[in-house]
Motif scaffolding. Sequence first.
Motif, PDB file in Angstrom:
ATOM      1  N   SER A   1       0.800  -1.221   0.000  1.00 63.71           N
ATOM      2  CA  SER A   1       0.000   0.000   0.000  1.00 63.71           C
ATOM      3  C   SER A   1       0.837   1.279   0.000  1.00 63.71           C
ATOM      4  N   GLY A   2       2.130   1.185   0.275  1.00 62.01           N
ATOM      5  CA  GLY A   2       2.932   2.402   0.269  1.00 62.01           C
ATOM      6  C   GLY A   2       4.231   2.212   1.007  1.00 62.01           C
TER       7      GLY A   2
ATOM      8  N   LEU B   1      11.752   8.353  -0.981  1.00 62.92           N
ATOM      9  CA  LEU B   1      11.352   8.082  -2.358  1.00 62.92           C
ATOM     10  C   LEU B   1      12.162   8.952  -3.303  1.00 62.92           C
ATOM     11  N   LYS B   2      12.320   8.437  -4.528  1.00 66.60           N
ATOM     12  CA  LYS B   2      13.065   9.210  -5.520  1.00 66.60           C
ATOM     13  C   LYS B   2      12.054   9.869  -6.461  1.00 66.60           C
TER      14      LYS B   2
ATOM     15  N   GLY C   1       7.955  13.768 -12.957  1.00 70.04           N
ATOM     16  CA  GLY C   1       6.845  13.707 -12.021  1.00 70.04           C
ATOM     17  C   GLY C   1       6.544  12.313 -11.508  1.00 70.04           C
ATOM     18  N   THR C   2       7.228  11.293 -12.031  1.00 68.46           N
ATOM     19  CA  THR C   2       6.990   9.937 -11.532  1.00 68.46           C
ATOM     20  C   THR C   2       7.814   9.714 -10.262  1.00 68.46           C
ATOM     21  N   ILE C   3       7.393   8.730  -9.509  1.00 63.91           N
ATOM     22  CA  ILE C   3       8.044   8.445  -8.233  1.00 63.91           C
ATOM     23  C   ILE C   3       8.568   7.019  -8.246  1.00 63.91           C
TER      24      ILE C   3
END
Length: 132
Positions: free
Chosen positions: A114-115, A122-123, A128-130
């Motif tokens: 879930s995260g 996080l990079k 805009g993507t993670i």
Amino acid sequence: MVDKLKVGIFITLTILFICYTFYLYRINYHYPTKVQLEADMGKQIWQDNNCTACHQIYGLGGFLGPDLTNVFSKLSDEQISVKIRTGNNIMPSYNLTDKQMKELIAYLRSLNRSGVAAPSKLKFNIDGTIER
Ligand code: HEC
């Protein structure tokens, strides 16, 4: 005349509302799978044993033990169950049945999916993507 028009609009809107509601529930509703049910049972075990007293999920909870949001990607199922069964000098040992252990691990797996516990790690890419 006007009243007929109002009634017509009301009926049309009501029909549209009903159709739209059915449509939304049909596309959003998914039956709980066996895996989901297992994770829910695991959450109950987590709550019954008050693991949150010492452990955090997403950084929330007690601080005696580590955050367990992503413990599933750090340790194997066997390592997790050994840690829970044996405990340590701070953590008590939990005598769970094999079924309960499976459910608890299913819960930890669903948390991991879930995260991440530490979003600051996080990079963030330039587009805009993670990435984890
Ligand atoms: C009294 C406090 C306390 C309670 C309650 C507690 N723990 Fe812990 N737990 C700890 C501590 C402290 C550690 C870290 C031990 C270490 O680093 O060696 C730990 C470690 C763990 C680990 C290994 C984490 C890792 O990264 O190595 C798991 C998995 C774990 N606990 C699960 C649970 C579960 C599941 C429960 C509830 C059934 C629970 N704990 C209840 C204190 C607690």
